[in-house]
Write a protein that holds these residues in place. Structure first.
Motif, short mmCIF file in Angstrom:
data_model
loop_
_atom_site.label_atom_id
_atom_site.label_comp_id
_atom_site.label_asym_id
_atom_site.label_seq_id
_atom_site.Cartn_x
_atom_site.Cartn_y
_atom_site.Cartn_z
N LEU A 173 -12.58 4.49 -6.64
CA LEU A 173 -12.15 5.81 -7.09
C LEU A 173 -10.95 6.29 -6.27
N LYS A 174 -10.07 7.02 -6.93
CA LYS A 174 -8.89 7.55 -6.22
C LYS A 174 -9.21 8.94 -5.68
N VAL A 175 -9.09 9.10 -4.38
CA VAL A 175 -9.30 10.42 -3.77
C VAL A 175 -8.09 11.28 -4.12
N ALA A 195 9.24 4.42 -5.88
CA ALA A 195 10.20 4.13 -4.82
C ALA A 195 9.47 3.61 -3.58
N SER A 196 8.28 4.14 -3.31
CA SER A 196 7.50 3.67 -2.16
C SER A 196 7.10 2.21 -2.36
N VAL A 197 6.67 1.87 -3.58
CA VAL A 197 6.29 0.48 -3.87
C VAL A 197 7.51 -0.43 -3.73
N VAL A 229 -0.79 16.92 -2.85
CA VAL A 229 -0.79 18.36 -3.19
C VAL A 229 -2.13 18.77 -3.82
N ARG A 230 -2.69 17.89 -4.66
CA ARG A 230 -3.92 18.25 -5.38
C ARG A 230 -5.14 18.32 -4.47
N LEU A 231 -4.98 17.82 -3.22
CA LEU A 231 -6.09 17.93 -2.25
C LEU A 231 -6.07 19.27 -1.54
N HIS A 254 -1.72 -1.46 -4.13
CA HIS A 254 -3.01 -0.77 -3.98
C HIS A 254 -2.83 0.60 -3.36
N ASP A 255 -3.28 1.64 -4.07
CA ASP A 255 -3.16 3.01 -3.56
C ASP A 255 -4.01 3.22 -2.31
N ALA A 256 -3.39 3.77 -1.27
CA ALA A 256 -4.14 4.14 -0.07
C ALA A 256 -5.27 5.09 -0.41
N ALA A 257 -5.05 5.90 -1.44
CA ALA A 257 -6.05 6.91 -1.81
C ALA A 257 -7.33 6.29 -2.35
N ARG A 258 -7.32 5.01 -2.71
CA ARG A 258 -8.53 4.32 -3.17
C ARG A 258 -9.15 3.65 -1.95
N PRO A 313 -0.25 14.61 4.90
CA PRO A 313 -0.09 13.71 3.76
C PRO A 313 -1.43 13.05 3.42
N LYS A 314 -1.67 12.85 2.11
CA LYS A 314 -3.02 12.46 1.67
C LYS A 314 -3.59 11.25 2.42
N ALA A 315 -2.80 10.21 2.58
CA ALA A 315 -3.32 8.98 3.18
C ALA A 315 -3.76 9.18 4.62
N GLY A 338 8.32 5.26 2.91
CA GLY A 338 8.20 5.37 1.46
C GLY A 338 9.30 6.23 0.87
N GLY A 339 9.22 6.48 -0.42
CA GLY A 339 10.24 7.26 -1.11
C GLY A 339 9.68 8.53 -1.72
N ALA A 340 10.52 9.20 -2.52
CA ALA A 340 10.13 10.49 -3.09
C ALA A 340 9.09 10.33 -4.19
N GLU A 341 9.10 9.19 -4.89
CA GLU A 341 8.13 8.90 -5.94
C GLU A 341 7.33 7.67 -5.54
N ARG A 342 6.14 7.56 -6.10
CA ARG A 342 5.31 6.38 -5.81
C ARG A 342 6.09 5.09 -6.06
N VAL A 394 0.84 -1.20 0.00
CA VAL A 394 0.00 0.00 0.00
C VAL A 394 0.88 1.25 0.00
N PRO A 395 1.14 1.81 -1.20
CA PRO A 395 1.88 3.08 -1.21
C PRO A 395 1.00 4.18 -0.60
N ALA A 396 1.49 4.80 0.47
CA ALA A 396 0.71 5.79 1.20
C ALA A 396 1.60 6.96 1.62
N ALA A 397 2.64 7.20 0.82
CA ALA A 397 3.63 8.21 1.22
C ALA A 397 3.51 9.51 0.43
N GLY A 398 2.44 9.65 -0.34
CA GLY A 398 2.29 10.85 -1.15
C GLY A 398 1.85 12.06 -0.33
N ALA A 399 2.19 13.26 -0.82
CA ALA A 399 1.85 14.48 -0.09
C ALA A 399 0.39 14.88 -0.29
O1 C5P Z 1 -0.15 10.98 -6.37
P1 C5P Z 1 -1.03 9.83 -6.65
O2 C5P Z 1 -2.45 10.10 -6.33
O3 C5P Z 1 -0.85 9.20 -8.00
O4 C5P Z 1 -0.57 8.71 -5.61
C1 C5P Z 1 -1.08 7.40 -5.65
C2 C5P Z 1 -0.69 6.66 -4.37
O5 C5P Z 1 0.74 6.60 -4.29
C3 C5P Z 1 -1.19 7.36 -3.11
O6 C5P Z 1 -1.76 6.38 -2.24
C4 C5P Z 1 0.07 7.99 -2.55
O7 C5P Z 1 0.08 8.09 -1.13
C5 C5P Z 1 1.16 7.04 -3.02
N1 C5P Z 1 2.50 7.68 -3.10
C6 C5P Z 1 3.56 7.15 -2.37
N2 C5P Z 1 4.79 7.74 -2.41
C7 C5P Z 1 5.01 8.85 -3.13
C8 C5P Z 1 3.94 9.41 -3.91
C9 C5P Z 1 2.68 8.79 -3.88
O8 C5P Z 1 3.40 6.13 -1.67
N3 C5P Z 1 6.21 9.41 -3.09
#
Ligand code: C5P
Length: 231
Positions: free
Chosen positions: A212-214, A90-92, A22-24, A109-113, A29-31, A84-88, A15-20
Motif C-alpha cells: 500500500l502507498k502511504v 524527473a526523480s526517476v 502534501v496529502r499527509l 519503487h515508491d519509497a511511500a510503499r 518530506p513524505k519519505a 530528485g526533481g520537481a515531478e516524480r 526509489v523515488p523519494a523526493a515528494g513533499a
Molecule cells: O506523490 P506520490 O505519492 O504519487 O509519490 C510517489 C513517490 O514518488 C513517492 O515515493 C514520492 O516521494 C516520489 N516523488 C519523487 N519526486 C517528486 C514527487 C514524488 O521522488 N517530485
C-alpha cells in the motif's frame, strides 16, 4: 564507485523519494516521515535490500536532504543517493542516470510503499527475467467505480472487472525504461505509462496488500498497525 549489494544480482532498484507528501499534512518530506520510529524510506530500503537479486539501489531524495539521507541509509544498506526533481518522473530519470553498468533489469519503487515485501521485488524481477519488457504488480479493484462530471454528478458506472489498481515495484528491461524516459513528454504518475506510450506491452503480476502507498494520515496509521502485527 557505486555502492552495491549483491555483485552477482541483475536488478537495480530506483526509489523515488523526493515528494513533499502534501496529502499527509504539514511536516517533513513524505519519505522522511516516521513510521514506528523510523522514516518510511528506511523501511522501504531495508525490504528492497533483503531481495537477493538486487545489485544496486539508487534513491532520489529531496535536493536539500541528499546528505542527510545518505547518512541515514548508510547503516541500512549500500545505497546511492541523488537529488530528485520537481515531478516524480524527473526523480526517476535522475536515479536511472546513476545506475552503473551491469544490471539489465530496472525496478522503480515508491519509497511511500514502505512495507512492500522482498518477495514482491523478486516476483516482478523474475517476470522481467522471464522475458517481459515491462511488468507491474496489480490488485483487483474492490469498490464500485463511478465516472463523474465537474459537479460530482454521476456520468456512469465503470466495469470494475476490467480495472486493476497498480502498485510498485514496476519492472523493466533496462533498455526499454531508458528509451521510454528519453522519449518522455508531460509527466505521468508511473513508469509503465511511459513505456505504454512506446507501444511496449505491459504485463500484470499479482501485487500485495502490504505494498500500500502511504499517502494520507489513515495510511500511516494502517501501516503502523501492520508493522506492529509483524509486517
Ligand atoms: O506523490 P506520490 O505519492 O504519487 O509519490 C510517489 C513517490 O514518488 C513517492 O515515493 C514520492 O516521494 C516520489 N516523488 C519523487 N519526486 C517528486 C514527487 C514524488 O521522488 N517530485
Amino acid at each position: 564507485m557505486t555502492a552495491q549489494l549483491n555483485p552477482r544480482g541483475d536488478v537495480a532498484v530506483l526509489v523515488p523519494a523526493a515528494g513533499a507528501g502534501v496529502r499527509l499534512g504539514p511536516g517533513a518530506p513524505k519519505a522522511l516521515r516516521p513510521l514506528a520510529g523510523e522514516p518510511l524510506l528506511v523501511h522501504a530500503v531495508r525490504r528492497i535490500a533483503a531481495a537477493p537479486s538486487v545489485h544496486t539501489i539508487v534513491v532520489a531524495a529531496p535536493a536539500a536532504d541528499v546528505g542527510s539521507v545518505r547518512a541515514m541509509l548508510a547503516p541500512v544498506a549500500p545505497v546511492t543517493v541523488v537529488a530528485g526533481g520537481a515531478e516524480r518522473q524527473a526523480s526517476v530519470a535522475a536515479a536511472l542516470a546513476a545506475v552503473p553498468a551491469g544490471p539489465e533489469i530496472v525496478l522503480v519503487h515508491d519509497a511511500a510503499r514502505a512495507l512492500t515485501p522482498p518477495e514482491l521485488v523478486e516476483s516482478v524481477a523474475a517476470a522481467v527475467r522471464a522475458g517481459h519488457d515491462a511488468v507491474i504488480p496489480v490488485l483487483p479493484v474492490v469498490d464500485t467505480i463511478k465516472e463523474v462530471d465537474a459537479g460530482e454528478v454521476v456520468l456512469g458506472t465503470v466495469d470494475r472487472s476490467a480495472l486493476r489498481a497498480v502498485q510498485t515495484p514496476q519492472g523493466f528491461r533496462r533498455s526499454v525504461l531508458t528509451a521510454a524516459h528519453a522519449a518522455a513528454g508531460d509527466p505521468l504518475t508511473d513508469d509503465a505509462g511511459l513505456v505504454e506510450k512506446q507501444g511496449v506491452p505491459v504485463v500484470c503480476v499479482p501485487g500485495s496488500e502490504y505494498a500500500l502507498k502511504v499517502t494520507r494520515p489513515f495510511d500511516l496509521a494502517l501501516a503502523e498497525h501492520l508493522l506492529v502485527a509483524g509486517a
